[in-house]
Motif scaffolding. Structure first.
Motif, mmCIF file in Angstrom:
data_model
loop_
_atom_site.group_PDB
_atom_site.id
_atom_site.type_symbol
_atom_site.label_atom_id
_atom_site.label_comp_id
_atom_site.label_asym_id
_atom_site.label_seq_id
_atom_site.Cartn_x
_atom_site.Cartn_y
_atom_site.Cartn_z
ATOM 1 N N VAL A 42 18.916 -19.848 -7.191
ATOM 2 C CA VAL A 42 19.201 -21.108 -7.891
ATOM 3 C C VAL A 42 20.700 -21.422 -7.788
ATOM 4 C CG1 VAL A 42 17.248 -20.771 -9.453
ATOM 5 C CG2 VAL A 42 19.518 -20.002 -10.154
ATOM 6 N N THR A 58 24.651 -22.058 -8.294
ATOM 7 C CA THR A 58 25.736 -21.498 -9.105
ATOM 8 C C THR A 58 26.974 -22.375 -8.879
ATOM 9 O OG1 THR A 58 26.020 -19.929 -7.272
ATOM 10 C CG2 THR A 58 24.966 -19.087 -9.248
ATOM 11 N N HIS A 79 27.893 -26.316 -1.507
ATOM 12 C CA HIS A 79 27.727 -25.496 -2.685
ATOM 13 C C HIS A 79 28.429 -24.143 -2.573
ATOM 14 C CE1 HIS A 79 26.277 -24.563 -6.438
ATOM 15 N NE2 HIS A 79 25.073 -24.114 -6.172
ATOM 16 N N SER A 92 19.275 -19.210 -16.924
ATOM 17 C CA SER A 92 17.922 -19.598 -17.325
ATOM 18 C C SER A 92 16.882 -19.034 -16.346
ATOM 19 C CB SER A 92 17.903 -21.126 -17.428
ATOM 20 O OG SER A 92 16.700 -21.635 -17.087
ATOM 21 N N THR A 131 25.055 -16.772 -5.164
ATOM 22 C CA THR A 131 26.431 -16.276 -5.203
ATOM 23 C C THR A 131 26.915 -16.263 -6.642
ATOM 24 O OG1 THR A 131 26.741 -17.443 -3.141
ATOM 25 C CG2 THR A 131 28.734 -16.690 -4.272
ATOM 26 N N LYS A 147 29.811 -11.203 -0.728
ATOM 27 C CA LYS A 147 29.640 -12.652 -0.593
ATOM 28 C C LYS A 147 30.919 -13.393 -0.970
ATOM 29 C CE LYS A 147 27.554 -16.555 -0.018
ATOM 30 N NZ LYS A 147 27.005 -17.002 1.257
ATOM 31 N N TYR A 196 28.641 -33.516 3.293
ATOM 32 C CA TYR A 196 29.827 -32.660 3.435
ATOM 33 C C TYR A 196 29.965 -32.015 4.800
ATOM 34 C CZ TYR A 196 27.471 -28.130 2.955
ATOM 35 O OH TYR A 196 26.703 -27.008 3.163
ATOM 36 N N VAL A 209 12.481 -18.021 -6.556
ATOM 37 C CA VAL A 209 12.811 -18.881 -7.696
ATOM 38 C C VAL A 209 13.896 -19.861 -7.254
ATOM 39 C CG1 VAL A 209 13.606 -18.926 -10.093
ATOM 40 C CG2 VAL A 209 12.285 -16.970 -9.245
ATOM 41 N N GLY A 247 15.516 -24.709 -3.061
ATOM 42 C CA GLY A 247 16.517 -25.661 -2.578
ATOM 43 C C GLY A 247 16.896 -25.385 -1.132
ATOM 44 N N LEU A 274 8.726 -20.893 -7.013
ATOM 45 C CA LEU A 274 8.840 -21.428 -8.375
ATOM 46 C C LEU A 274 9.975 -22.442 -8.384
ATOM 47 C CD1 LEU A 274 8.293 -21.397 -11.480
ATOM 48 C CD2 LEU A 274 9.985 -19.562 -11.617
ATOM 49 N N GLU A 275 9.675 -23.664 -8.769
ATOM 50 C CA GLU A 275 10.691 -24.726 -8.726
ATOM 51 C C GLU A 275 10.551 -25.558 -9.990
ATOM 52 O OE1 GLU A 275 13.383 -25.896 -6.643
ATOM 53 O OE2 GLU A 275 13.384 -27.212 -8.397
ATOM 54 N N ILE A 276 11.698 -25.820 -10.682
ATOM 55 C CA ILE A 276 11.566 -26.557 -11.951
ATOM 56 C C ILE A 276 11.669 -28.066 -11.773
ATOM 57 C CG2 ILE A 276 12.268 -24.831 -13.661
ATOM 58 C CD1 ILE A 276 15.099 -26.098 -13.480
ATOM 59 N N SER A 277 12.146 -28.524 -10.626
ATOM 60 C CA SER A 277 12.322 -29.974 -10.474
ATOM 61 C C SER A 277 11.046 -30.608 -9.893
ATOM 62 C CB SER A 277 13.524 -30.238 -9.551
ATOM 63 O OG SER A 277 13.412 -31.520 -8.980
ATOM 64 N N VAL A 334 18.571 -23.140 0.105
ATOM 65 C CA VAL A 334 18.443 -21.733 0.482
ATOM 66 C C VAL A 334 17.024 -21.227 0.252
ATOM 67 C CG1 VAL A 334 19.146 -19.413 -0.201
ATOM 68 C CG2 VAL A 334 20.869 -21.173 0.141
ATOM 69 N N GLU A 360 22.952 -14.489 -0.023
ATOM 70 C CA GLU A 360 22.300 -15.371 0.932
ATOM 71 C C GLU A 360 23.326 -15.854 1.958
ATOM 72 O OE1 GLU A 360 20.116 -16.795 3.086
ATOM 73 O OE2 GLU A 360 18.930 -16.191 1.351
HETATM 74 N N1 LIG Z 1 23.569 -24.252 0.341
HETATM 75 C C1 LIG Z 1 24.183 -23.319 1.050
HETATM 76 O O1 LIG Z 1 24.709 -23.564 2.144
HETATM 77 C C2 LIG Z 1 24.218 -21.884 0.581
HETATM 78 C C3 LIG Z 1 24.448 -20.877 1.520
HETATM 79 C C4 LIG Z 1 24.483 -19.554 1.089
HETATM 80 C C5 LIG Z 1 24.336 -19.276 -0.279
HETATM 81 N N2 LIG Z 1 24.121 -20.287 -1.168
HETATM 82 C C6 LIG Z 1 23.931 -19.930 -2.571
HETATM 83 O O2 LIG Z 1 22.532 -19.995 -2.841
HETATM 84 C C7 LIG Z 1 22.320 -20.450 -4.176
HETATM 85 C C8 LIG Z 1 21.377 -21.629 -4.174
HETATM 86 O O3 LIG Z 1 22.013 -22.737 -3.537
HETATM 87 P P1 LIG Z 1 21.201 -23.961 -2.942
HETATM 88 O O4 LIG Z 1 22.160 -24.685 -2.061
HETATM 89 O O5 LIG Z 1 19.901 -23.527 -2.390
HETATM 90 O O6 LIG Z 1 20.929 -24.818 -4.269
HETATM 91 P P2 LIG Z 1 19.961 -26.085 -4.380
HETATM 92 O O7 LIG Z 1 20.503 -26.923 -5.483
HETATM 93 O O8 LIG Z 1 19.729 -26.705 -3.053
HETATM 94 O O9 LIG Z 1 18.567 -25.472 -4.823
HETATM 95 C C9 LIG Z 1 18.340 -24.800 -5.980
HETATM 96 C C10 LIG Z 1 16.965 -25.138 -6.490
HETATM 97 O O10 LIG Z 1 16.714 -24.318 -7.623
HETATM 98 C C11 LIG Z 1 15.989 -25.086 -8.558
HETATM 99 N N3 LIG Z 1 16.107 -24.429 -9.860
HETATM 100 C C12 LIG Z 1 17.168 -24.433 -10.701
HETATM 101 N N4 LIG Z 1 16.891 -23.670 -11.786
HETATM 102 C C13 LIG Z 1 15.650 -23.171 -11.611
HETATM 103 C C14 LIG Z 1 14.814 -22.319 -12.371
HETATM 104 N N5 LIG Z 1 15.214 -21.826 -13.558
HETATM 105 N N6 LIG Z 1 13.588 -22.027 -11.910
HETATM 106 C C15 LIG Z 1 13.169 -22.524 -10.737
HETATM 107 N N7 LIG Z 1 13.916 -23.337 -9.946
HETATM 108 C C16 LIG Z 1 15.139 -23.650 -10.384
HETATM 109 C C17 LIG Z 1 16.623 -26.448 -8.465
HETATM 110 O O11 LIG Z 1 15.769 -27.453 -8.995
HETATM 111 C C18 LIG Z 1 16.851 -26.581 -6.960
HETATM 112 O O12 LIG Z 1 15.772 -27.209 -6.312
HETATM 113 C C19 LIG Z 1 23.687 -20.744 -4.760
HETATM 114 O O13 LIG Z 1 24.149 -19.651 -5.495
HETATM 115 C C20 LIG Z 1 24.560 -20.921 -3.546
HETATM 116 O O14 LIG Z 1 25.900 -20.573 -3.793
HETATM 117 C C21 LIG Z 1 24.041 -21.586 -0.766
#
Ligand SMILES: NC(=O)c1ccc[n+]([C@@H]2O[C@H](COP(=O)([O-])OP(=O)(O)OC[C@H]3O[C@@H](n4cnc5c(N)ncnc54)[C@H](O)[C@@H]3O)[C@@H](O)[C@H]2O)c1
Length: 450
Positions: free
Chosen positions: A116, A118, A292, A133, A153, A238, A356, A40, A43, A63-66, A45, A185
Motif C-alpha cells: 500500500v 507510503t 511515489h 491500517s 517502502t 530500499k 512524472y 494487499v 496499485g 485485497l483492494e479498498i478502493s 506495484v 518492491e
Molecule cells: N510506484 C512505484 O514506482 C513503486 C516502486 C517501488 C516501490 N513502491 C512502493 O510500493 C508501495 C505501493 O506503491 P504504489 O505505487 O503501488 O501505490 P498505489 O497508490 O498505486 O497503490 C496502492 C493501492 O493500495 C490500496 N490500498 C490502500 N490501503 C489499503 C488497504 N488498507 N487495504 C487494501 N488496499 C489498500 C489503494 O487503494 C491503492 O489502490 C509504496 O510503499 C511505494 O513506495 C512503489
C-alpha cells in the motif's frame, strides 16, 4: 509507535526464538488456504505483483479498498505495461485470481504481501495512515502458519512496529507459528526493459525461518532472491536504493546547470561518461522528480534520523535541490520568453507531458503540477497536452483536460516536461519556442534546454 530512541528492535538480527520451519504448527483445517498469495493494495506495484504470481501458477487474492480501483481493474483498463495488460486479461478469466474488498478473506491465504502507499504529507512527514491500517487488517486476520511480508517502502523498524509487535500482542511468535518478513518492491512502472521475474528481490525476516519461508514465497515468481540477516537491513536497502537515485539526480541537475553556464551540451557529456564500464552510472537531469518513490522515500529516512538528532546533510541538500527544480523551470520559462521579447504575464504556455515519467499516467508528485501552478501564479495562460492523462487535478484542486489541438491553442512557449512514446510532437515547427526540460533528444527548430 514506540520512540525510535528507545526501540530495541531496530537492526536486530534474528533475536527471537526460532524453532525452524519443521517445528511450525500445522494450519488448522478451518483455515486451509484457498489462495497461495494475497496481495494487499492493487496499485502500481500490487497489481503487477499479483499478475506475476498468477502467471507463475499461484492462486491469487487481491485485497483492494478502493471501489474505483477495483472496477478499473475488472474492466481491464488499469495503467499497465502491455505485457501485464495481457496477463490481466488472462487472470480476469481465471477463478484462481480473485479480487475482494473484504480483509477477512486474508485468512484464506498462505502468504500475505502488503503493497500500500507510503507517501509524505505537505510537511514532508511520512504519512503512515494507509500502511498502518493495512497492517492492522493483516494482523487482525492473521492465522497460524501464515507468511506475512511487507513490501511498501518505509522507515527502518517499521515491520517490527506494525507487524511483529502487534502479532506478538495477539499471541503469535514469529518464527514459531507465523512468519514475518520485509522485501522491498523494485517494480518500475512503465518500464518494460526488465521483466518482474528477472529483477532480484531482497528479503529479511524477523527470524531465519521467517526469512527462509518468505524467500520461498518470492521464489515462486522471481529467479533470484538475495537474503539479508534482518528486517532492518532489508528496509534500509530500499532506502539506500532510492536515496542513491535522489542524490544522483540532484547531481545531474547541478551538472546540467554547470554545463549550460559553460556552454557544453550536458547530455553529450553524460553519454560520453557512460561509456566508462565501471565507476559511473548515468543519471539524466530533468524538471524535478515525481511519483511515489524518489520525492518521498528519502524523507522517511530523514524523518527517522531527526528524532535521533542525526543530520544527513548530503541527502537533505539533494532533496532540497530536487524540490526546487520545478521553480527553476518556471524561472527559465520567464527568461526564455523575455529573451524572445515578451513577459510571462499573459503568455500562452503549453506544458507537454504532465505525468512524472514517460509512459505512465501517474500524476503523483509530478513536477508538472508545480510548474503549471508556478506559471499561472506569474500570470501565464497554461494548458497541457498529455494523451495518457486526459484529465488532471491541479494543485489548486481544479480538474482540467488535455488540449486536443495544440496548434489551436497557439502557444507562445512549449515546455516539454515528459516524453511519452506515444506523444506526437510533429506539429512543433519554427513558430514554436520550445523549452525542453526533459533533456531528451528532440529535433525542433527553436529549442532551448532547461
Ligand atoms: N510506484 C512505484 O514506482 C513503486 C516502486 C517501488 C516501490 N513502491 C512502493 O510500493 C508501495 C505501493 O506503491 P504504489 O505505487 O503501488 O501505490 P498505489 O497508490 O498505486 O497503490 C496502492 C493501492 O493500495 C490500496 N490500498 C490502500 N490501503 C489499503 C488497504 N488498507 N487495504 C487494501 N488496499 C489498500 C489503494 O487503494 C491503492 O489502490 C509504496 O510503499 C511505494 O513506495 C512503489
Amino acid at each position: 509507535m514506540t520512540s525510535l530512541e528507545t526501540r530495541p528492535l531496530v537492526g536486530r538480527r534474528h533475536p527471537r526464538p526460532d524453532l525452524g520451519s519443521s517445528a511450525l504448527p500445522s494450519v488448522p483445517p478451518q483455515y486451509a488456504a484457498d489462495f497461495d498469495i494475497a496481495i494487499v493494495g492493487l496499485g502500481y506495484v500490487g497489481l503487477p505483483t499479483a499478475l506475476a504470481y498468477h502467471h507463475a501458477g499461484a492462486r491469487v487474492l487481491g485485497l483492494e479498498i478502493s471501489p474505483q480501483r477495483i472496477s478499473t481493474i475488472r474492466s481491464g483498463d488499469a495503467d499497465l505495461l502491455d505485457s501485464d495488460r495481457a496477463r490481466l486479461t488472462e487472470a480476469l478469466r481465471d477463478p484462481r485470481f480473485a479480487i475482494t474488498d473484504d480483509p477477512t478473506m486474508l485468512r484464506r491465504a498462505t502468504a500475505v504481501i502488503v503493497c500500500v502507499p507510503t507517501p509524505v504529507d505537505h510537511h514532508l512527514v511520512p504519512d503512515l495512515t494507509m500502511l498502518r491500517s493495512a497492517c492492522d487488517s493483516v494482523v487482525a486476520n492473521a492465522v497460524p502458519d501464515q507468511i506475512l511480508m511487507l513490501t511498501s517502502t518505509s522507515y527502518v523498524g517499521c515491520t517490527d512496529d506494525l507487524l511483529v509487535t502487534p502479532l506478538v500482542e495477539r499471541g503469535f511468535t514469529p518464527g514459531r507459528n507465523i512468519s514475518v518478513a520485509f522485501s522491498p518492491e523494485r517494480i518500475d512502472p512503465g518500464n518494460d526493459a526488465y521483466e518482474h521475474e528477472s529483477v532480484p528481490r531482497v528479503v529479511g525476516g524477523a527470524t531465519p525461518s521467517c526469512e527462509m519461508r518468505a524467500s520461498a514465497v518470492l521464489s515462486r515468481y522471481t529467479a533470484r532472491v538475495h537474503r539479508v540477516d534482518s528486517l532492518a537491513a532489508a528496509e534500509m536497502t530500499k532506502l539506500l536504493e532510492n536515496t542513491f537515485r535522489a542524490v544522483n539526480i540532484a547531481l545531474a541537475n547541478e551538472v546540467a546547470d554547470i554545463c549550460r553556464e559553460l556552454d557544453v551540451p550536458v547530455t553529450e557529456v553524460i553519454d560520453a561518461a557512460a561509456t566508462k564500464p565501471y565507476g559511473f552510472m548515468p543519471f539524466l537531469p530533468g524538471p524535478g522528480v515525481g511519483g511515489h518513490c524518489i520525492p518521498c522515500d528519502p524523507h522517511y529516512l530523514l524523518w527517522q534520523l531527526r528524532e535521533r538528532r542525526v543530520a544527513a546533510p548530503m541527502i537533505t541538500q539533494a532533496m532540497s535541490e530536487i524540490a526546487a527544480r520545478p521553480a527553476r523551470v518556471v524561472e527559465r520559462a520567464a527568461q526564455v520568453l523575455s529573451d524572445a521579447g515578451r513577459g510571462l504575464g499573459g503568455a500562452r504556455v503549453l506544458v507537454v507531458g504532465v505525468s512524472y515519467k514517460p509512459d505512465v499516467a501517474d500524476l503523483r508528485e509530478s513536477p508538472a503540477l508545480e510548474i503549471i501552478h508556478g506559471l499561472e501564479r506569474r500570470g501565464a495562460i497554461v494548458e497541457y497536452l498529455d494523451p495518457l492523462c486526459p484529465q488532471a487535478r491541479m494543485l489548486d484542486g481544479r480538474v482540467t483536460e488535455t488540449v486536443r489541438d495544440p496548434l489551436g491553442f497557439a502557444p507562445d512557449l512549449v515546455v516539454i516536461h515528459t516524453r511519452h512514446r506515444e506523444l506526437d510532437l510533429s506539429w512543433i515547427d519554427e513558430r514554436h519556442l520550445v523549452l525542453d526540460a526533459s533533456y531528451r533528444e528532440l529535433a525542433v527548430p527553436r529549442r532551448v534546454t532547461l
